[in-house]
Scaffold this active site. Sequence first.
Site, PDB file in Angstrom:
ATOM      1  N   GLU A   1      38.362  42.841  43.954  1.00  0.00           N
ATOM      2  CA  GLU A   1      39.509  43.663  44.329  1.00  0.00           C
ATOM      3  C   GLU A   1      40.515  42.798  45.083  1.00  0.00           C
ATOM      4  OE1 GLU A   1      41.585  45.814  43.707  1.00  0.00           O
ATOM      5  OE2 GLU A   1      40.636  47.715  44.235  1.00  0.00           O
TER       6      GLU A   1
ATOM      7  N   HIS B   1      33.671  50.909  40.008  1.00  0.00           N
ATOM      8  CA  HIS B   1      32.409  51.085  40.738  1.00  0.00           C
ATOM      9  C   HIS B   1      32.214  52.524  41.195  1.00  0.00           C
ATOM     10  CE1 HIS B   1      34.543  51.451  44.546  1.00  0.00           C
ATOM     11  NE2 HIS B   1      35.323  50.455  44.117  1.00  0.00           N
TER      12      HIS B   1
END
Length: 186
Positions: A94, A21
């Site tokens: 994550e 990201h």
Amino acid sequence: DNGNLIFDFKYCLVKLFLCRHGQTDHNRNDIIQGQMNTSVNKKGLKQAEKLAKRLREENIDFIYSSSINRAEETAKVLSEKTGLDVNKTDHLKEIDRARFEGEPSESLMEEVAGADVEEYLWSPKNGESWKEVKDRCMKFFQRIKKEHEGEKVAVVAHGGSISVSIMGMLKHSAKNCYRIHQDNCC
């Protein structure tokens, strides 16, 4: 039979683009994000624009994204530039660092250093270990392998989930995932 061995392999080729990201303020300030829903900052949006331009040249077929905001925001920029939908999944999230999320990274490092298990097996109470994240991510990539043979797939996720996935694809444990570093939007 003349003693020669003939091997019949079926290769499954999926061209994967593993994209971290765009930058967040927490990335810049070395704050643990884990599964916090943080957003990309201005630099992160610019990084996403550059990534989208590059992936448009690759003629990707599908976009998958972690369901955490910063990955979704990055994937949305890719979607706008390619015209493809974003397929969100929790499998790419994550690592869950529980009570350490939002804290400086050194607080976690101190806790891990005093643990009785190897770092990749350690998890905070109500959180995850790197081994658990690798197992979760590899379930996703096994599905991608089956469903996207011969296609180009962009995956927008996180530094940790990408590094343990690479270790899994190479048939390694999550033990050495710290040796893989990926900058934002690379």
